[in-house]
Design an enzyme around this catalytic site. Structure first.
Site, mmCIF file in Angstrom:
data_model
loop_
_atom_site.group_PDB
_atom_site.id
_atom_site.type_symbol
_atom_site.label_atom_id
_atom_site.label_comp_id
_atom_site.label_asym_id
_atom_site.label_seq_id
_atom_site.Cartn_x
_atom_site.Cartn_y
_atom_site.Cartn_z
ATOM 1 N N ARG A 1 -10.565 7.500 5.513
ATOM 2 C CA ARG A 1 -10.407 6.573 4.382
ATOM 3 C C ARG A 1 -11.741 5.964 3.944
ATOM 4 O O ARG A 1 -11.776 4.937 3.281
ATOM 5 C CB ARG A 1 -9.418 5.463 4.770
ATOM 6 C CG ARG A 1 -8.015 6.005 5.065
ATOM 7 C CD ARG A 1 -6.991 4.881 5.180
ATOM 8 N NE ARG A 1 -5.650 5.441 5.258
ATOM 9 C CZ ARG A 1 -4.857 5.361 6.342
ATOM 10 N NH1 ARG A 1 -5.267 4.732 7.418
ATOM 11 N NH2 ARG A 1 -3.668 5.901 6.326
ATOM 12 N N LYS B 1 -11.861 -4.808 3.929
ATOM 13 C CA LYS B 1 -11.244 -3.993 4.968
ATOM 14 C C LYS B 1 -12.182 -2.825 5.270
ATOM 15 O O LYS B 1 -12.528 -2.050 4.375
ATOM 16 C CB LYS B 1 -9.884 -3.484 4.481
ATOM 17 C CG LYS B 1 -9.120 -2.683 5.518
ATOM 18 C CD LYS B 1 -7.742 -2.352 4.975
ATOM 19 C CE LYS B 1 -6.945 -1.482 5.912
ATOM 20 N NZ LYS B 1 -5.621 -1.152 5.333
ATOM 21 N N CYS C 1 0.860 -1.184 0.000
ATOM 22 C CA CYS C 1 0.000 0.000 0.000
ATOM 23 C C CYS C 1 0.896 1.233 0.000
ATOM 24 O O CYS C 1 2.118 1.110 -0.116
ATOM 25 C CB CYS C 1 -0.915 -0.019 1.219
ATOM 26 S SG CYS C 1 -2.281 1.177 1.076
ATOM 27 N N LYS D 1 -10.540 -7.633 7.696
ATOM 28 C CA LYS D 1 -9.875 -6.768 8.663
ATOM 29 C C LYS D 1 -10.804 -5.640 9.047
ATOM 30 O O LYS D 1 -11.359 -5.025 8.141
ATOM 31 C CB LYS D 1 -8.586 -6.217 8.026
ATOM 32 C CG LYS D 1 -7.770 -5.311 8.950
ATOM 33 C CD LYS D 1 -6.509 -4.812 8.253
ATOM 34 C CE LYS D 1 -5.694 -3.940 9.216
ATOM 35 N NZ LYS D 1 -4.440 -3.473 8.653
ATOM 36 N N GLU E 1 -17.052 -7.672 -2.560
ATOM 37 C CA GLU E 1 -15.619 -7.375 -2.581
ATOM 38 C C GLU E 1 -14.795 -8.673 -2.617
ATOM 39 O O GLU E 1 -13.804 -8.776 -3.339
ATOM 40 C CB GLU E 1 -15.215 -6.563 -1.346
ATOM 41 C CG GLU E 1 -15.588 -5.091 -1.407
ATOM 42 C CD GLU E 1 -14.645 -4.274 -2.292
ATOM 43 O OE1 GLU E 1 -13.714 -4.856 -2.873
ATOM 44 O OE2 GLU E 1 -14.838 -3.050 -2.401
HETATM 45 ZN ZN LIG Z 1 -2.956 2.019 3.079
#
Ligand SMILES: [Zn+2]
Length: 329
Positions: free
Chosen positions: A219, A197, A122, A250, A235
């Protein structure tokens, strides 16, 4: 008053430890664990993360030693997070062949070739704004970030990583990384996708650990809404179709139902990330003497397995390995 004749008495199989052990449905093993490691390019000595007692950021020079300690406890894998000395707007440190994670991969593999070295893939630790990709205005540009993810994954592969684990929740990230790896000759390198996530409050202490707090906003425009179950399955399926080899949910504790559903719906190995906030809560309560840490941690880990997880990424992994060994002896 008379009592009914009880023909079925489940307590018969709970009468002693041996019988309980014989009919136990779920077991924990050190093989189930992956230990997260934070490697900080800016430090010379290990530095404990204040909100995560027992967890430290370590300098590159300690990566080999820590990897060997993990291996000696029988834990098969580690996942690396890097804190680079230099950050920029696009996170270009992520695909620097001499970047902190690339160096850590090489150090870990040199010290313990058998250890499965996974790299979180990431940009939030590499960008000066702390978001997971390239910004356009205040928005993370999905497709431009995909191009950078390809470069990052290939660079980790060149460094010798065993598995890449994209965590940014960009659309199409698995397909893009698969194509990038295949084109670069890494057809056999597996991808563990952070498929589901959630935009979670449980990530707080991690952001201290990885120095990745977004400098503005949150986010929620890429991580999932904690309210959504059907979307979690969507997803997961997208990532299966794009070629993911393993899936992850997560955080863990608040999302046991999602672990079970994704496990039932797909046929891939399932990982769960027992995140920093979950760890911090247990540590804080244990420190106050309010819970029995070992008992609560082992119960939680077992519950992840029972919910369908095959692998558990956890800061408790080293303690769990010691406790499992202790209980066997
Ligand atoms: Zn990230």
């Amino acid at each position: 008053m008379t009592l009914p004749d009880l023909i079925v008495r489940p307590r018969r199989l709970r009468r002693n430890a041996t019988i309980r052990q014989m009919v136990r449905e779920t077991t924990l093993s050190t093989d189930d664990f992956i230990y997260p490691i934070f490697v900080d390019e800016t430090i010379e000595e290990a530095r404990e993360v204040a909100s995560m007692p027992g967890v430290s950021r370590i300098p590159l020079s300690m990566v080999g030693e820590v990897t060997q300690q993990v291996a000696a406890l029988g834990i098969p894998g580690i996942i690396l997070f890097g804190i680079p000395a230099e950050k920029d707007a696009i996170g270009s440190g992520g695909w620097d062949d001499n970047g902190i994670v690339q160096q850590a991969i090489r150090a870990a593999k040199a010290a313990s070739p058998e250890t499965c070295v996974i790299a979180d893939t990431c940009f939030c630790e590499y960008t000066d704004h702390g978001h997971c990709g390239v910004l356009h205005g205040e928005d993370v540009d999905n497709d431009e970030t995909l191009l950078n993810l390809q470069k990052e994954a290939v660079s980790y592969a060149r460094a010798g990583v065993d598995i890449v684990a994209p965590s940014g929740m960009m659309d199409g990230m698995i397909a893009a990384i698969r194509e990038g790896l295949d084109d670069a000759g890494f057809k056999d390198l597996p991808i563990m996708s952070y498929a589901v996530k959630f935009a979670s409050g449980y990530f707080g202490p991690f952001r201290d650990a990885a120095d990745s707090t977004p400098s503005f906003g949150d986010r929620a425009s890429y991580q999932m809404d904690p309210a959504n179950r059907r979307e979690a399955l969507k997803e997961a399926w997208l990532d299966v179709e794009e070629g993911a080899d393993m899936l992850m949910v997560k955080p863990g504790l608040a999302y046991m139902d999602i672990i079970r559903e994704v496990k039932d719906a797909t046929n891939l190995p399932m990982a769960v990330y027992n995140v920093s906030g979950e760890y911090a809560m247990v540590k804080a309560a244990a420190e106050k003497g309010w819970i029995d840490e070992k008992r609560v941690v082992l119960e939680t880990m077992l519950s992840f397995k029972r919910a369908g997880a095959d692998l558990i990424l956890s800061y408790h992994a080293l303690d769990v390995a010691r406790w499992l060994r202790e209980d066997k002896a």
